[in-house]
Write an enzyme that holds these catalytic residues in place. Structure first.
Site, PDB file in Angstrom:
ATOM      1  N   PRO A  55       3.127  -7.967 -15.329  1.00  0.00           N
ATOM      2  CA  PRO A  55       2.515  -7.144 -16.369  1.00  0.00           C
ATOM      3  C   PRO A  55       2.822  -7.678 -17.763  1.00  0.00           C
ATOM      4  O   PRO A  55       3.933  -8.122 -18.043  1.00  0.00           O
ATOM      5  CB  PRO A  55       3.162  -5.770 -16.153  1.00  0.00           C
ATOM      6  CG  PRO A  55       3.558  -5.762 -14.718  1.00  0.00           C
ATOM      7  CD  PRO A  55       3.952  -7.177 -14.417  1.00  0.00           C
ATOM      8  N   GLU A  56       1.809  -7.643 -18.621  1.00  0.00           N
ATOM      9  CA  GLU A  56       1.966  -8.072 -20.006  1.00  0.00           C
ATOM     10  C   GLU A  56       1.886  -6.835 -20.912  1.00  0.00           C
ATOM     11  O   GLU A  56       1.898  -5.698 -20.428  1.00  0.00           O
ATOM     12  CB  GLU A  56       0.891  -9.108 -20.342  1.00  0.00           C
ATOM     13  CG  GLU A  56       0.963 -10.339 -19.429  1.00  0.00           C
ATOM     14  CD  GLU A  56      -0.109 -11.375 -19.705  1.00  0.00           C
ATOM     15  OE1 GLU A  56      -0.563 -11.478 -20.866  1.00  0.00           O
ATOM     16  OE2 GLU A  56      -0.516 -12.086 -18.770  1.00  0.00           O
ATOM     17  N   HIS A  89       8.422   1.594  -1.030  1.00  0.00           N
ATOM     18  CA  HIS A  89       9.338   0.797  -1.839  1.00  0.00           C
ATOM     19  C   HIS A  89       9.951   1.616  -2.980  1.00  0.00           C
ATOM     20  O   HIS A  89      10.224   1.072  -4.051  1.00  0.00           O
ATOM     21  CB  HIS A  89       8.607  -0.428  -2.380  1.00  0.00           C
ATOM     22  CG  HIS A  89       7.995  -1.282  -1.309  1.00  0.00           C
ATOM     23  ND1 HIS A  89       8.752  -2.038  -0.436  1.00  0.00           N
ATOM     24  CD2 HIS A  89       6.690  -1.468  -0.944  1.00  0.00           C
ATOM     25  CE1 HIS A  89       7.949  -2.677   0.407  1.00  0.00           C
ATOM     26  NE2 HIS A  89       6.709  -2.361   0.125  1.00  0.00           N
ATOM     27  N   ARG A 117       8.866  -5.970  -4.817  1.00  0.00           N
ATOM     28  CA  ARG A 117       9.583  -7.249  -4.819  1.00  0.00           C
ATOM     29  C   ARG A 117      10.969  -7.145  -5.453  1.00  0.00           C
ATOM     30  O   ARG A 117      11.718  -8.122  -5.460  1.00  0.00           O
ATOM     31  CB  ARG A 117       8.745  -8.302  -5.545  1.00  0.00           C
ATOM     32  CG  ARG A 117       7.393  -8.538  -4.874  1.00  0.00           C
ATOM     33  CD  ARG A 117       6.533  -9.508  -5.657  1.00  0.00           C
ATOM     34  NE  ARG A 117       5.232  -9.694  -5.035  1.00  0.00           N
ATOM     35  CZ  ARG A 117       4.231 -10.376  -5.566  1.00  0.00           C
ATOM     36  NH1 ARG A 117       4.389 -10.958  -6.760  1.00  0.00           N
ATOM     37  NH2 ARG A 117       3.088 -10.500  -4.943  1.00  0.00           N
TER      38      ARG A 117
END
Length: 284
Positions: A2-3, A95, A115
């Protein structure tokens, strides 16, 4: 990863749903999610329980939630992190890493990260600006960002312009996607030497960076898969407006030439061979 537009979209959602609420309990489901909080999960939960969130701020790609104690919760989404608002009776996500419940009994805040590259930590005394992220430059949407200081610093560098745009100590929040988009709009190849840019060209590039980021925020960011979503689990749709990134082989929206893909720092860069010719001069 993400930016700025994706992180700003999350920040806006958190500000709406979390500011002013008091934390009743914190559950850490995976220690890696708070690995930057060195005292551990018990301390993490203890210092946050009973604290009230007073706002949600951002510096580049980092978020922080100032607390009434003067401390702050610092968060980075990594590649797959999500901060979701969920009803208390909603099933746990596969998750789920950290859960915050609040004294008002309203929606829970859940940190979900497939992740586990992202994470949360507590910054002591970091409500105004956490020391852990003070080295990160302001982003071009920050009211205190200095255009002239950026242009001067950019032209002093001896590097390629795309590498400079990704340098978070020079300008924060810009990543691979939005660098390619701004360079396409500016008709500059990413390998152009920064010290060869004129001041007007550098200012134009900065203007395009700012425009792309603002437009992407309105669209809720760019989602290429289900890993980036806002606090309500919704995907952004700026991918429909991309002119360069991810468009290998497709016609340039400006001249019709097929967009090319080139290797760049273990990633890919996308540009138009006609509108953005490779520079003859390389950085010194």
């Amino acid at each position: 990863m993400p930016e700025l537009p994706e992180v700003e979209t999350v920040r806006q959602g958190l500000d709406t749903w979390v500011t002013g609420r008091t934390i009743a309990a914190v559950e850490v489901h995976h220690p890696r999610a708070i690995r930057r909080h060195l005292p551990g999960d018990a301390h993490f939960a203890a210092v946050l329980t009973g604290r009230t969130v007073t706002g949600v701020a951002r510096r580049g790609k980092y978020l922080w939630l100032p607390l009434d104690s003067g401390d702050a919760i610092v968060g980075h989404l990594g590649m797959s992190g999500q901060l979701l608002l969920q009803p208390a009776d909603a099933p746990d996500e596969t998750h789920l890493r950290v859960r915050f419940t609040f004294t008002d009994g309203g929606p829970q805040l859940r940190f979900v990260d497939q992740r586990t590259f992202g994470g949360l930590s507590v910054s002591e005394g970091g409500a105004v600006l956490p020391a852990e992220i003070a080295h990160i430059a302001r982003d071009p949407l920050d009211p205190a960002f200095s255009d002239e200081d950026f242009v001067a610093a950019l032209r002093r560098k001896r590097t390629e312009v795309k590498r400079a745009l990704l340098d978070q100590t020079l300008i924060s929040g810009v990543g691979n996607i939005y660098a390619d988009e701004a360079l396409w709009r500016a008709r500059l190849h990413g390998a152009r030497a920064t010290d060869a840019l004129t001041r007007p060209a550098a200012r134009r590039l900065l203007g395009h960076v700012r425009d792309v980021l603002r437009e992407a925020i309105v669209a809720g960011g760019t989602s290429f898969d289900a890993l980036y979503v806002n606090v309500n689990g919704e995907s952004g749709y700026f991918d429909r407006s991309l002119d360069a990134y991810g468009r290998e082989g497709l016609p340039c929206h400006r001249c019709g030439t097929a967009i090319r893909r080139e290797q760049f720092m273990n990633r890919s860069s996308y540009s138009c061979p006609r509108c953005q010719p490779r520079p003859r001069q390389t950085p010194r």
